[in-house]
Every structure is written in C-alpha cells, then in structure tokens.
Design an enzyme around this catalytic site. Structure first.
Site, short mmCIF file in Angstrom:
data_model
loop_
_atom_site.label_atom_id
_atom_site.label_comp_id
_atom_site.label_asym_id
_atom_site.label_seq_id
_atom_site.Cartn_x
_atom_site.Cartn_y
_atom_site.Cartn_z
N LYS A 54 0.84 -1.20 0.00
CA LYS A 54 0.00 0.00 0.00
C LYS A 54 0.87 1.25 0.00
O LYS A 54 0.63 2.19 -0.76
CB LYS A 54 -0.92 0.02 1.23
CG LYS A 54 -2.10 -0.93 1.12
CD LYS A 54 -2.83 -1.09 2.45
CE LYS A 54 -3.78 -2.27 2.37
NZ LYS A 54 -4.30 -2.72 3.66
N GLN A 98 -5.00 -1.35 9.63
CA GLN A 98 -4.98 -2.70 9.09
C GLN A 98 -5.62 -3.69 10.08
O GLN A 98 -5.31 -3.68 11.26
CB GLN A 98 -3.52 -3.11 8.80
CG GLN A 98 -3.35 -4.46 8.14
CD GLN A 98 -3.89 -4.54 6.71
OE1 GLN A 98 -3.89 -3.54 5.99
NE2 GLN A 98 -4.34 -5.70 6.32
N ASP A 121 -11.42 2.91 4.11
CA ASP A 121 -11.83 1.50 4.13
C ASP A 121 -13.35 1.35 4.01
O ASP A 121 -13.85 0.27 3.73
CB ASP A 121 -11.43 0.87 5.47
CG ASP A 121 -10.20 -0.01 5.37
OD1 ASP A 121 -9.98 -0.60 4.29
OD2 ASP A 121 -9.48 -0.13 6.37
N1 GUN Z 1 -7.50 -6.76 6.31
C1 GUN Z 1 -7.88 -7.51 5.24
N2 GUN Z 1 -8.50 -6.74 4.33
C2 GUN Z 1 -8.51 -5.49 4.83
C3 GUN Z 1 -9.01 -4.25 4.33
O1 GUN Z 1 -9.59 -4.14 3.24
N3 GUN Z 1 -8.82 -3.18 5.13
C4 GUN Z 1 -8.20 -3.27 6.34
N4 GUN Z 1 -8.07 -2.17 7.06
N5 GUN Z 1 -7.73 -4.40 6.82
C5 GUN Z 1 -7.88 -5.51 6.06
#
Ligand code: GUN
Length: 297
Positions: A54, A98, A121
């Site tokens: 990311k 995350q 998100d």
């Molecule tokens: N963990 C797995 N997928 C995601 C996501 O799309 N966003 C976040 N914040 N954590 C994750």
C-alpha cells in the site's frame, strides 16, 4: 464455450494510471496532494506485506504515504490517540487501520473513532449505513468495490436482474458486496456456514462471489454453466517441497473455469484491484475534504 479470464492485474494498473492522472491534475489546479495514513499493529506477516504494498503504490501515484507501525503491545487508548491525531492532521486525507487488530483491542471502537470523511476503508457505520441507504457519497469498502468494477467490465450492459450469490458474510467483503450488488439491482443472496445445500444455491447464481477464506471450497459442479465467478479468497496452502507453498482462492479454479463464462484468477484477480480502489478512495476523500471536484468515477 470459451472462458474469459478477468485480468485484475491489468485492470488495477489502468485504475492506478487514472488515479495518478487525477492526483497530478488536482496538484496542479488546486495545490492538493492527497495523503494516506496506514496503521499496522503487530507483526502479522501477511499484514506486513499488504501494508508495504500500500505504501509503495501510494507513493507511485504521487500521493503522500504515512506509515505507523506499532508493537503488538500497543493499548487501545494509544491507538485511539493516534487515530485522533490523524483525524486532525490536514496532510492526511485517508486513514486505514490494518485488520485484524490484536485481541486486546476493540476493533469496532477504533473504526468508529476514524473521521468518516477519512475512512477510506468504508468500515465506519456512517459509511456502511450510507451504502445501505443509497448515499452516493458513502466511501465504499475497497475489495467489494474492486469486485464490482470487474463485474461491470464483464457486463457492460449492467447487472440488473442477475441472480447473485455472495458466499461469506464478513463486514469487510460479504456484507458490503451484497449491498453493492443490490444497488445494481441484482437479486442477492448471502450464504454462510449455516446455509442449507450451498452447492445447489451456488448453482442458481448468474454471479457467484466467494469470500469465505477456505481454500478451493467451491467446486466446479457448484458453478452454473455461463456464470461469472469472482474469487476473493487468498489462501496459502502447503505444497510438499515448496517452502512458501502456493496461493489458491476459495474456488477450485481449474474446475470452475470449465463452467464459468468469466472468472478471476488467484493471484492476479481481486487482490491487485483492492489496493487500486484504496488509492481511488483516498483521492475521492481528499477532494471532498478540500471541496474540489473529483473526476474519478
Ligand atoms: N485486512 C484484510 N482486508 C482489509 C481491508 O480491506 N482493510 C483493512 N483495514 N484491513 C484488512
């Protein structure tokens, strides 16, 4: 019948290119540089890989990246204090914490502490509620949004009237996916571990989305001839003699591809689209906060 392989890698590249162009444009016209803050608590190896990717892709499209890596021992209060600082920071347009978080942290409380306008998100109740209420300004979770973009590519005439089955009811994928498909006027069923006769239900689907996290659970004879299959699963399975094993989806790909009109591979399907959609959401959020028109759809 020939099967279309839905190339998530190529679609993600095309979306990142559009994001990059928009970042350049708003930089030149409004002196606006979107910024994404990613918070990682603990040492989960898969999460570390995602967070690294990311950060790299955020910089590649010309945005600012802020990484906060905290030890597993971080308290809920400390994490909430960091979120509060990021909420106030004008350089931060988007905040992503995350998941999963360590067990001693109440993840929902942390999600609800994020300013909904920075919730790239799309997990804050303001955004999940907005999605289900038809608010066009709601920020939409990245993985299902990427899946929808792929489906729209396969069905340029639209999805209205299609029978869609979403296997999995997570807040991250299953539930928002179902809402997005409903918004497109699909007839939507959410299936889960207690669903009766899952194979028969899956066989009724024109659109089958698998998001259960169980390697190759969905077999070829669960797929209707001509269906479109979106495989959200990323599961590492052991292979004798191979250190790292192999990545497989929730769908038995070779079998399902025999039946499907179109299918996403793993890897190279949904995965790359998720991060591209996150970058897109960050630009959209930055523009809204600055009162600038955003040209990204
Ligand atoms: N963990 C797995 N997928 C995601 C996501 O799309 N966003 C976040 N914040 N954590 C994750």
């Amino acid at each position: 019948m020939s099967t279309t392989l839905i190339d998530g890698k190529a679609m993600a590249k095309a979306l990142r290119d559009r994001v990059k162009e928009e970042v350049e444009r708003v930089g030149q016209t409004h002196d606006l540089t979107p910024g994404l803050a990613v918070v990682l608590v603990g040492e989960d190896p898969a999460s570390q890989v995602y967070v690294r990717n990311k950060g790299r892709q955020t910089l590649e499209v010309g945005m600012r990246s802020f990484e906060h890596k905290l030890p597993d021992s971080t308290s809920e209060e400390e994490l909430l204090a960091l979120v509060a600082r990021l909420n106030e920071d004008p350089a931060v347009s988007g905040i992503l914490v995350q998941l999963p978080l360590p067990a001693h942290v109440d993840a929902q409380r942390v999600i609800e502490a994020i300013n909904p306008a920075k919730d790239v998100d799309g997990f804050h109740p303001m955004n999940t509620g907005g999605l289900s209420n038809g608010d066009p300004n709601a920020l939409v979770p990245c993985t299902p949004f990427g899946c929808l973009m792929m489906l729209k590519e396969v069905f340029p005439e639209g999805l209205a009237g299609k029978d869609a089955v979403v296997v999995g009811r997570s807040n991250i994928v299953g539930k928002p996916m179902a809402q997005l498909l409903l918004r497109e006027s699909c007839t939507v069923t959410i299936a889960h571990s207690r669903t009766k006769d899952l194979p028969a239900l899956c066989r009724s689907a024109d659109i089958l989305v698998a998001a259960v996290g169980r390697p190759e659970m969905i077999r070829g004879d669960w797929v209707k001839a001509g269906a479109v299959v979106i495989d959200v699963g990323i599961n590492r399975v052991e292979v004798p003699g191979q250190d790292k094993g192999r990545l497989v989806g929730d769908v038995a790909y070779e079998e399902a591809a025999q039946q499907a009109a179109a299918i996403t591979p793993v890897p190279g399907g949904v995965g790359p689209m998720t991060i591209a959609c996150l970058l897109r959401n960050t630009v959209v959020a930055a523009c809204r906060q600055a009162g600038v028109d955003c040209r990204l759809t």
